[in-house]
Design a protein around this motif. Structure first.
Motif, PDB file in Angstrom:
ATOM      1  N   ALA A 110       0.808  -1.221   0.000  1.00  0.00           N
ATOM      2  CA  ALA A 110       0.000   0.000   0.000  1.00  0.00           C
ATOM      3  C   ALA A 110       0.840   1.268   0.000  1.00  0.00           C
ATOM      4  N   ASP A 111       2.077   1.195   0.497  1.00  0.00           N
ATOM      5  CA  ASP A 111       2.905   2.391   0.595  1.00  0.00           C
ATOM      6  C   ASP A 111       3.805   2.614  -0.631  1.00  0.00           C
ATOM      7  N   HIS A 112       3.638   1.831  -1.679  1.00  0.00           N
ATOM      8  CA  HIS A 112       4.477   1.967  -2.874  1.00  0.00           C
ATOM      9  C   HIS A 112       3.980   3.132  -3.738  1.00  0.00           C
ATOM     10  N   ASP A 113       4.921   3.876  -4.336  1.00  0.00           N
ATOM     11  CA  ASP A 113       4.564   5.032  -5.163  1.00  0.00           C
ATOM     12  C   ASP A 113       3.619   4.668  -6.305  1.00  0.00           C
ATOM     13  N   LEU A 114       3.867   3.560  -6.982  1.00  0.00           N
ATOM     14  CA  LEU A 114       3.005   3.172  -8.103  1.00  0.00           C
ATOM     15  C   LEU A 114       1.581   2.891  -7.625  1.00  0.00           C
ATOM     16  N   VAL A 115       1.444   2.295  -6.463  1.00  0.00           N
ATOM     17  CA  VAL A 115       0.121   2.007  -5.913  1.00  0.00           C
ATOM     18  C   VAL A 115      -0.613   3.320  -5.655  1.00  0.00           C
ATOM     19  N   ARG A 116       0.082   4.299  -5.087  1.00  0.00           N
ATOM     20  CA  ARG A 116      -0.539   5.609  -4.850  1.00  0.00           C
ATOM     21  C   ARG A 116      -1.001   6.251  -6.153  1.00  0.00           C
ATOM     22  N   VAL A 117      -0.157   6.190  -7.188  1.00  0.00           N
ATOM     23  CA  VAL A 117      -0.505   6.781  -8.483  1.00  0.00           C
ATOM     24  C   VAL A 117      -1.724   6.083  -9.087  1.00  0.00           C
ATOM     25  N   LEU A 118      -1.731   4.751  -9.060  1.00  0.00           N
ATOM     26  CA  LEU A 118      -2.857   4.016  -9.626  1.00  0.00           C
ATOM     27  C   LEU A 118      -4.145   4.276  -8.841  1.00  0.00           C
ATOM     28  N   MET A 119      -4.036   4.490  -7.539  1.00  0.00           N
ATOM     29  CA  MET A 119      -5.218   4.829  -6.749  1.00  0.00           C
ATOM     30  C   MET A 119      -5.729   6.219  -7.132  1.00  0.00           C
ATOM     31  N   LYS A 144      -5.475   7.649  -9.955  1.00  0.00           N
ATOM     32  CA  LYS A 144      -6.069   7.560 -11.287  1.00  0.00           C
ATOM     33  C   LYS A 144      -7.355   6.739 -11.300  1.00  0.00           C
ATOM     34  N   GLY A 145      -7.712   6.159 -10.161  1.00  0.00           N
ATOM     35  CA  GLY A 145      -8.928   5.358 -10.074  1.00  0.00           C
ATOM     36  C   GLY A 145      -8.770   3.941 -10.597  1.00  0.00           C
ATOM     37  N   ARG A 146      -7.525   3.501 -10.786  1.00  0.00           N
ATOM     38  CA  ARG A 146      -7.272   2.148 -11.301  1.00  0.00           C
ATOM     39  C   ARG A 146      -7.259   1.101 -10.198  1.00  0.00           C
ATOM     40  N   LEU A 147      -6.986   1.510  -8.964  1.00  0.00           N
ATOM     41  CA  LEU A 147      -6.969   0.581  -7.828  1.00  0.00           C
ATOM     42  C   LEU A 147      -7.976   1.044  -6.783  1.00  0.00           C
ATOM     43  N   THR A 148      -8.726   0.085  -6.247  1.00  0.00           N
ATOM     44  CA  THR A 148      -9.666   0.348  -5.174  1.00  0.00           C
ATOM     45  C   THR A 148      -9.356  -0.630  -4.050  1.00  0.00           C
ATOM     46  N   PRO A 149      -9.152  -0.131  -2.818  1.00  0.00           N
ATOM     47  CA  PRO A 149      -8.891  -1.053  -1.707  1.00  0.00           C
ATOM     48  C   PRO A 149     -10.051  -2.025  -1.516  1.00  0.00           C
ATOM     49  N   VAL A 150      -9.713  -3.267  -1.210  1.00  0.00           N
ATOM     50  CA  VAL A 150     -10.710  -4.305  -0.951  1.00  0.00           C
ATOM     51  C   VAL A 150     -10.789  -4.496   0.554  1.00  0.00           C
ATOM     52  N   GLN A 151     -12.004  -4.397   1.080  1.00  0.00           N
ATOM     53  CA  GLN A 151     -12.198  -4.616   2.505  1.00  0.00           C
ATOM     54  C   GLN A 151     -12.182  -6.111   2.790  1.00  0.00           C
ATOM     55  N   VAL A 152     -11.314  -6.519   3.680  1.00  0.00           N
ATOM     56  CA  VAL A 152     -11.220  -7.933   4.054  1.00  0.00           C
ATOM     57  C   VAL A 152     -11.929  -8.096   5.392  1.00  0.00           C
ATOM     58  N   ALA A 153     -12.882  -9.002   5.430  1.00  0.00           N
ATOM     59  CA  ALA A 153     -13.629  -9.247   6.663  1.00  0.00           C
ATOM     60  C   ALA A 153     -12.710  -9.876   7.701  1.00  0.00           C
ATOM     61  N   PRO A 154     -12.768  -9.389   8.928  1.00  0.00           N
ATOM     62  CA  PRO A 154     -11.923  -9.998   9.975  1.00  0.00           C
ATOM     63  C   PRO A 154     -12.358 -11.438  10.242  1.00  0.00           C
ATOM     64  N   VAL A 155     -11.392 -12.261  10.558  1.00  0.00           N
ATOM     65  CA  VAL A 155     -11.656 -13.668  10.851  1.00  0.00           C
ATOM     66  C   VAL A 155     -11.937 -13.801  12.341  1.00  0.00           C
ATOM     67  N   GLN A 156     -13.076 -14.398  12.656  1.00  0.00           N
ATOM     68  CA  GLN A 156     -13.400 -14.618  14.063  1.00  0.00           C
ATOM     69  C   GLN A 156     -12.923 -15.989  14.491  1.00  0.00           C
ATOM     70  N   VAL A 157     -12.271 -16.024  15.618  1.00  0.00           N
ATOM     71  CA  VAL A 157     -11.760 -17.273  16.160  1.00  0.00           C
ATOM     72  C   VAL A 157     -12.584 -17.617  17.390  1.00  0.00           C
ATOM     73  N   GLU A 158     -13.202 -18.785  17.362  1.00  0.00           N
ATOM     74  CA  GLU A 158     -13.985 -19.216  18.508  1.00  0.00           C
ATOM     75  C   GLU A 158     -13.097 -19.971  19.474  1.00  0.00           C
ATOM     76  N   GLN A 159     -13.260 -19.634  20.732  1.00  0.00           N
ATOM     77  CA  GLN A 159     -12.461 -20.318  21.755  1.00  0.00           C
ATOM     78  C   GLN A 159     -13.174 -21.596  22.158  1.00  0.00           C
ATOM     79  N   ALA A 160     -12.385 -22.640  22.309  1.00  0.00           N
ATOM     80  CA  ALA A 160     -12.935 -23.922  22.733  1.00  0.00           C
ATOM     81  C   ALA A 160     -13.312 -23.847  24.209  1.00  0.00           C
ATOM     82  N   THR A 161     -14.430 -24.438  24.546  1.00  0.00           N
ATOM     83  CA  THR A 161     -14.841 -24.501  25.949  1.00  0.00           C
ATOM     84  C   THR A 161     -14.440 -25.844  26.526  1.00  0.00           C
TER      85      THR A 161
END
Length: 70
Positions: free
Chosen positions: A41-50, A52-69
């Motif tokens: 995300a911190d690369h110059d080319l990534v900033r330029v492409l963003m 210009k509207g060529r790159l859109t960040p993708v939201q990644v859903a957090p992974v839920q970890v269930e604790q064993a009882t």
């Protein structure tokens, strides 16, 4: 690394990225229209492409970890 959706002409780029130890390594990336890609995300080319509207960040859903009882 962050996930982005690329929209634009199919292309390929080689990025110079840090290995965290002060060295730069080549990272070859294929950019396909309407496909997700992992990029530093911190690369110059990534900033330029963003800007210009060529790159859109993708939201990644957090992974839920269930604790064993016991």
């Amino acid at each position: 690394m962050s996930r982005f959706l690329y929209t634009g002409p199919d292309s390929a780029v080689t990025l110079k990225v840090s290995d965290g130890k002060g060295n730069l390594n080549d990272q070859d990336v294929l950019l396909w229209n309407n496909q997700e890609v992992e990029l530093p995300a911190d690369h110059d080319l990534v900033r330029v492409l963003m800007e210009k509207g060529r790159l859109t960040p993708v939201q990644v859903a957090p992974v839920q970890v269930e604790q064993a009882t016991t």
